[in-house]
Write a protein that holds these residues in place. Structure first.
Motif, PDB file in Angstrom:
ATOM      1  N   MET A  39     -85.499 113.850  -5.501  1.00 59.37           N
ATOM      2  CA  MET A  39     -84.125 113.896  -4.157  1.00 59.37           C
ATOM      3  C   MET A  39     -83.343 114.037  -4.852  1.00 59.37           C
ATOM      4  N   ALA A  40     -82.636 115.159  -4.392  1.00 58.62           N
ATOM      5  CA  ALA A  40     -81.329 115.499  -4.918  1.00 58.62           C
ATOM      6  C   ALA A  40     -80.259 114.908  -5.705  1.00 58.62           C
ATOM      7  N   THR A  41     -79.679 114.922  -7.457  1.00 57.05           N
ATOM      8  CA  THR A  41     -78.371 113.932  -7.779  1.00 57.05           C
ATOM      9  C   THR A  41     -77.129 114.322  -7.547  1.00 57.05           C
ATOM     10  N   ARG A  42     -76.634 113.717  -7.387  1.00 57.24           N
ATOM     11  CA  ARG A  42     -75.189 113.942  -6.347  1.00 57.24           C
ATOM     12  C   ARG A  42     -73.984 114.387  -8.050  1.00 57.24           C
ATOM     13  N   THR A  43     -74.266 115.418  -7.908  1.00 59.80           N
ATOM     14  CA  THR A  43     -72.715 115.878  -9.078  1.00 59.80           C
ATOM     15  C   THR A  43     -71.164 114.924  -9.012  1.00 59.80           C
ATOM     16  N   LYS A  44     -70.936 114.732 -10.612  1.00 62.65           N
ATOM     17  CA  LYS A  44     -70.457 114.230 -10.953  1.00 62.65           C
ATOM     18  C   LYS A  44     -68.764 114.499 -11.035  1.00 62.65           C
ATOM     19  N   ILE A  45     -67.740 113.874 -10.478  1.00 55.52           N
ATOM     20  CA  ILE A  45     -66.777 114.907 -11.052  1.00 55.52           C
ATOM     21  C   ILE A  45     -65.665 113.453 -12.439  1.00 55.52           C
ATOM     22  N   THR A  46     -64.838 114.668 -13.209  1.00 58.13           N
ATOM     23  CA  THR A  46     -64.153 113.445 -13.925  1.00 58.13           C
ATOM     24  C   THR A  46     -63.370 113.383 -13.510  1.00 58.13           C
ATOM     25  N   PRO A  47     -62.490 112.148 -13.860  1.00 54.21           N
ATOM     26  CA  PRO A  47     -61.197 111.530 -13.471  1.00 54.21           C
ATOM     27  C   PRO A  47     -60.154 112.142 -13.642  1.00 54.21           C
ATOM     28  N   LEU A  48     -60.056 113.788 -14.456  1.00 55.31           N
ATOM     29  CA  LEU A  48     -58.593 114.723 -14.140  1.00 55.31           C
ATOM     30  C   LEU A  48     -58.913 114.856 -13.211  1.00 55.31           C
ATOM     31  N   ALA A  49     -60.432 115.371 -13.060  1.00 53.22           N
ATOM     32  CA  ALA A  49     -60.250 116.742 -11.257  1.00 53.22           C
ATOM     33  C   ALA A  49     -60.136 115.371 -10.340  1.00 53.22           C
ATOM     34  N   LYS A  50     -60.145 114.353 -10.341  1.00 53.04           N
ATOM     35  CA  LYS A  50     -59.874 112.947  -9.728  1.00 53.04           C
ATOM     36  C   LYS A  50     -58.527 113.711  -8.914  1.00 53.04           C
ATOM     37  N   PHE A  51     -57.642 113.215  -9.956  1.00 49.36           N
ATOM     38  CA  PHE A  51     -56.604 112.758 -10.389  1.00 49.36           C
ATOM     39  C   PHE A  51     -55.328 114.280  -9.727  1.00 49.36           C
ATOM     40  N   ILE A  52     -55.892 115.322 -10.494  1.00 49.32           N
ATOM     41  CA  ILE A  52     -55.520 116.560 -10.160  1.00 49.32           C
ATOM     42  C   ILE A  52     -55.510 117.060  -8.274  1.00 49.32           C
ATOM     43  N   ILE A  53     -56.969 116.718  -8.676  1.00 48.44           N
ATOM     44  CA  ILE A  53     -57.213 116.558  -6.449  1.00 48.44           C
ATOM     45  C   ILE A  53     -56.016 115.661  -5.980  1.00 48.44           C
ATOM     46  N   MET A  54     -56.236 114.790  -6.286  1.00 46.09           N
ATOM     47  CA  MET A  54     -54.512 113.744  -5.969  1.00 46.09           C
ATOM     48  C   MET A  54     -53.453 114.173  -5.596  1.00 46.09           C
ATOM     49  N   LEU A  55     -53.158 114.911  -6.690  1.00 43.75           N
ATOM     50  CA  LEU A  55     -51.546 115.572  -6.690  1.00 43.75           C
ATOM     51  C   LEU A  55     -51.505 117.096  -5.372  1.00 43.75           C
ATOM     52  N   ILE A  56     -52.191 117.477  -5.274  1.00 44.94           N
ATOM     53  CA  ILE A  56     -52.429 118.680  -4.575  1.00 44.94           C
ATOM     54  C   ILE A  56     -52.091 117.971  -3.572  1.00 44.94           C
ATOM     55  N   VAL A  57     -52.637 116.880  -2.932  1.00 42.36           N
ATOM     56  CA  VAL A  57     -53.067 116.370  -1.851  1.00 42.36           C
ATOM     57  C   VAL A  57     -51.499 115.664  -1.435  1.00 42.36           C
ATOM     58  N   VAL A  58     -51.218 114.412  -2.595  1.00 43.35           N
ATOM     59  CA  VAL A  58     -49.772 113.584  -1.977  1.00 43.35           C
ATOM     60  C   VAL A  58     -48.392 114.445  -2.550  1.00 43.35           C
ATOM     61  N   SER A  59     -48.819 115.357  -3.252  1.00 40.85           N
ATOM     62  CA  SER A  59     -47.439 115.796  -3.575  1.00 40.85           C
ATOM     63  C   SER A  59     -46.791 116.459  -2.458  1.00 40.85           C
ATOM     64  N   PRO A  60     -47.291 117.401  -1.505  1.00 46.31           N
ATOM     65  CA  PRO A  60     -46.412 118.036  -0.875  1.00 46.31           C
ATOM     66  C   PRO A  60     -46.346 117.311   0.977  1.00 46.31           C
ATOM     67  N   LEU A  61     -46.924 115.536   0.635  1.00 49.84           N
ATOM     68  CA  LEU A  61     -46.351 114.657   1.529  1.00 49.84           C
ATOM     69  C   LEU A  61     -45.514 114.460   1.176  1.00 49.84           C
ATOM     70  N   ALA A  62     -45.334 113.861  -0.599  1.00 48.31           N
ATOM     71  CA  ALA A  62     -44.077 113.232  -0.753  1.00 48.31           C
ATOM     72  C   ALA A  62     -42.859 114.204  -0.420  1.00 48.31           C
ATOM     73  N   TYR A  63     -43.234 115.144  -0.972  1.00 50.99           N
ATOM     74  CA  TYR A  63     -42.004 116.276  -0.479  1.00 50.99           C
ATOM     75  C   TYR A  63     -42.002 115.997   0.445  1.00 50.99           C
ATOM     76  N   LEU A  64     -42.870 116.065   1.786  1.00 54.32           N
ATOM     77  CA  LEU A  64     -41.948 116.321   3.563  1.00 54.32           C
ATOM     78  C   LEU A  64     -41.235 114.751   3.830  1.00 54.32           C
ATOM     79  N   GLY A  65     -41.768 113.650   2.874  1.00 52.38           N
ATOM     80  CA  GLY A  65     -41.307 112.773   2.838  1.00 52.38           C
ATOM     81  C   GLY A  65     -39.872 112.223   2.325  1.00 52.38           C
ATOM     82  N   ALA A  66     -39.681 112.696   1.167  1.00 56.06           N
ATOM     83  CA  ALA A  66     -38.351 112.599   0.838  1.00 56.06           C
ATOM     84  C   ALA A  66     -37.948 113.524   1.754  1.00 56.06           C
TER      85      ALA A  66
END
Length: 90
Positions: A1-28
């Motif tokens: 069985m293949a091991t699951r790749t782990k993602i660091t908290p910093l990478a999670k934060f950066i991915i969240m910013l990439i998604v949330v920032s444009p949505l926040a701009y459009l909302g504002a």
């Protein structure tokens, strides 16, 4: 069985910013009564206009470029005088 790749908290934060920032701009933008998508389109088209302006300048001769610079300097002087008049009027 293949091991699951782990993602660091910093990478999670950066991915969240990439998604949330444009949505926040459009909302504002929507909240302020503006069209956020149209603002983005205009910003992108301004960059394209700058590139075509540079190409047009490369096609001009040295004399034409000097004349263009002189006209722009005259416009700057006129605008500076207008600013002074408006500041003195207040």
């Amino acid at each position: 069985m293949a091991t699951r790749t782990k993602i660091t908290p910093l990478a999670k934060f950066i991915i969240m910013l990439i998604v949330v920032s444009p949505l926040a701009y459009l909302g504002a933008s929507y909240y302020n009564g503006e069209d956020g998508l149209q603002n983005i389109r205009e910003f992108i088209s301004k960059k394209e206009n700058v590139e075509t302006a540079n190409e047009n300048l490369q096609e001009k001769s040295k004399k034409e470029l000097i004349e263009t610079i002189e006209l722009m300097e005259m416009k700057i002087d006129q605008l500076e005088q207008r600013i002074e008049q408006l500041e003195n009027a207040q």
